[in-house]
Scaffold this motif. Structure first.
Motif, PDB file in Angstrom:
ATOM      1  N   MET A 160      -1.997   5.367   5.877  1.00 41.45           N
ATOM      2  CA  MET A 160      -2.046   5.623   4.509  1.00 41.45           C
ATOM      3  C   MET A 160      -1.760   4.255   4.084  1.00 41.45           C
ATOM      4  O   MET A 160      -0.693   3.588   4.660  1.00 41.45           O
ATOM      5  N   ALA A 161      -2.030   3.898   2.886  1.00 39.13           N
ATOM      6  CA  ALA A 161      -1.531   2.622   2.199  1.00 39.13           C
ATOM      7  C   ALA A 161      -1.124   3.008   1.153  1.00 39.13           C
ATOM      8  O   ALA A 161      -1.576   3.659   0.167  1.00 39.13           O
ATOM      9  N   LEU A 162       0.096   2.340   0.765  1.00 40.52           N
ATOM     10  CA  LEU A 162       0.845   2.554  -0.231  1.00 40.52           C
ATOM     11  C   LEU A 162       1.054   1.274  -1.269  1.00 40.52           C
ATOM     12  O   LEU A 162       1.221  -0.017  -0.404  1.00 40.52           O
ATOM     13  N   ASP A 163       0.621   1.141  -2.510  1.00 46.47           N
ATOM     14  CA  ASP A 163       1.180   0.039  -3.184  1.00 46.47           C
ATOM     15  C   ASP A 163       2.434   0.146  -4.035  1.00 46.47           C
ATOM     16  O   ASP A 163       2.688   0.888  -5.033  1.00 46.47           O
ATOM     17  N   GLU A 164       3.684  -0.186  -3.520  1.00 46.24           N
ATOM     18  CA  GLU A 164       5.019  -0.274  -4.084  1.00 46.24           C
ATOM     19  C   GLU A 164       5.068  -1.218  -5.269  1.00 46.24           C
ATOM     20  O   GLU A 164       6.368  -1.291  -5.704  1.00 46.24           O
TER      21      GLU A 164
ATOM     22  N   ILE B  28      -7.068  -1.819   2.068  1.00 46.01           N
ATOM     23  CA  ILE B  28      -6.402  -1.476   3.489  1.00 46.01           C
ATOM     24  C   ILE B  28      -6.714  -0.094   3.801  1.00 46.01           C
ATOM     25  O   ILE B  28      -6.931   0.234   4.890  1.00 46.01           O
ATOM     26  N   GLY B  29      -6.779   0.842   2.836  1.00 48.85           N
ATOM     27  CA  GLY B  29      -7.053   2.374   3.038  1.00 48.85           C
ATOM     28  C   GLY B  29      -8.488   2.200   3.659  1.00 48.85           C
ATOM     29  O   GLY B  29      -8.698   3.159   4.766  1.00 48.85           O
ATOM     30  N   GLY B  30      -9.307   1.538   3.327  1.00 43.97           N
ATOM     31  CA  GLY B  30     -10.834   1.368   3.745  1.00 43.97           C
ATOM     32  C   GLY B  30     -10.767   1.182   5.114  1.00 43.97           C
ATOM     33  O   GLY B  30     -11.644   1.661   6.278  1.00 43.97           O
TER      34      GLY B  30
ATOM     35  N   ARG C 124       2.494  -0.386   3.684  1.00 43.04           N
ATOM     36  CA  ARG C 124       3.339  -0.495   2.437  1.00 43.04           C
ATOM     37  C   ARG C 124       3.223  -1.986   1.743  1.00 43.04           C
ATOM     38  O   ARG C 124       3.801  -3.042   2.581  1.00 43.04           O
ATOM     39  N   ILE C 125       2.626  -1.991   0.564  1.00 45.72           N
ATOM     40  CA  ILE C 125       2.603  -3.159   0.165  1.00 45.72           C
ATOM     41  C   ILE C 125       3.793  -3.293  -0.714  1.00 45.72           C
ATOM     42  O   ILE C 125       4.173  -2.446  -1.772  1.00 45.72           O
ATOM     43  N   VAL C 126       4.758  -4.239  -0.533  1.00 44.32           N
ATOM     44  CA  VAL C 126       5.925  -4.316  -1.028  1.00 44.32           C
ATOM     45  C   VAL C 126       6.284  -5.783  -1.632  1.00 44.32           C
ATOM     46  O   VAL C 126       5.851  -6.683  -1.074  1.00 44.32           O
TER      47      VAL C 126
ATOM     48  N   SER D 283       5.552   5.379  11.641  1.00 42.40           N
ATOM     49  CA  SER D 283       5.865   4.022  11.892  1.00 42.40           C
ATOM     50  C   SER D 283       5.136   3.317  10.494  1.00 42.40           C
ATOM     51  O   SER D 283       4.415   4.122   9.699  1.00 42.40           O
ATOM     52  N   GLN D 284       5.713   2.078  10.143  1.00 43.04           N
ATOM     53  CA  GLN D 284       5.233   1.673   8.838  1.00 43.04           C
ATOM     54  C   GLN D 284       4.893   0.139   9.015  1.00 43.04           C
ATOM     55  O   GLN D 284       5.860  -0.498   9.845  1.00 43.04           O
TER      56      GLN D 284
END
Length: 179
Positions: free
Chosen positions: A1-5, A16-18, A42-44, A112-113
C-alpha cells in the motif's frame, strides 16, 4: 500500500502503488522470503522521517540495552543518548536530500513500512527515470521481507545483540541481498 501523507504527491503515490502491484508477487519466488501481512510505503515530510527514524533508533538502543548485563546498561543508556543527539542534528540534512528509503517495523506485529521523502527522491535523481524509482521500491520491498524473516533482527540478537544496531556485517548482508 502506498500512502501520501504530504497531501502533495498523489502522482508519486500512484507510481509507487503500480510498482508494488507488479513486483510484490515476485518477492517470494525471487528471494524465498515472505512479505509481512501489511506492507506500506509512506510518502512523508522530512520532519516525519526525522522523528520516526529517531524513535526507531531509540527503540533499538533500548532493546540492545535490555539484552546486556545489568552493570552495562547505564553506559549503554548514556551512549544511546549521545547517538540520538547526533542523529537528530544530522538527520535534517540527511532526510531532506540523501535518504531514498528507510524501512522499519510497522505499528502491528506483522506490519512493515518504508518512509520516503519526496525531496530526497528528487535530489538524488530517483524521480528522473521511472526505472530508478522502481529499483528503490523493489530494494525496500526486499527489506520488508528480510525484516519479516528475522523479526526485525530479533532472531539474530540472541547470538550477537549488536546486530540490533546494525553491527557485525549484517547491513552488508541485507543490502547485498536486496540489490
Amino acid at each position: 500500500m502506498a500512502l501520501d501523507e504530504t497531501g502533495r504527491h498523489e502522482d508519486l503515490r500512484r507510481q509507487i502503488g503500480g510498482i508494488l502491484a507488479l513486483v510484490a508477487p515476485l518477492v517470494k519466488p525471487t528471494t524465498g522470503l515472505d512479505l509481512p501481512g501489511l506492507v506500506s510505503f509512506r510518502i512523508v515530510p522530512v520532519e516525519t522521517w526525522q522523528s520516526e527514524q529517531a524513535a526507531e533508533k531509540a527503540r533499538l538502543i533500548r532493546a540492545y540495552r535490555e539484552l546486556m548485563p545489568f552493570w552495562k546498561r547505564p553506559l549503554i543508556g548514556l551512549g544511546g543518548t549521545v547517538v540520538l543527539r547526533r542523529f537528530r542534528r544530522l538527520s535534517a540534512d540527511l532526510g531532506g536530500v540523501m535518504v531514498m528509503g528507510a524501512t522499519q517495523p510497522g505499528p502491528g506485529a506483522d506490519e512493515s513500512q518504508t518512509l520516503l521523502v519526496p525531496e530526497a527522491l528528487e535530489h538524488t535523481g530517483v524521480l528522473s527515470d521511472p526505472e530508478f524509482l522502481a529499483q528503490v521500491i523493489v530494494h525496500e520491498l526486499v527489506h520488508h521481507a528480510q525484516n519479516r524473516a528475522s523479526r526485525h533482527r530479533a532472531d539474530w540478537t540472541a547470538h550477537t545483540p549488536k546486530t540490533l544496531l546494525r553491527g557485525n556485517g549484517v547491513s552488508f548482508l541485507e543490502e547485498g541481498h536486496a540489490r
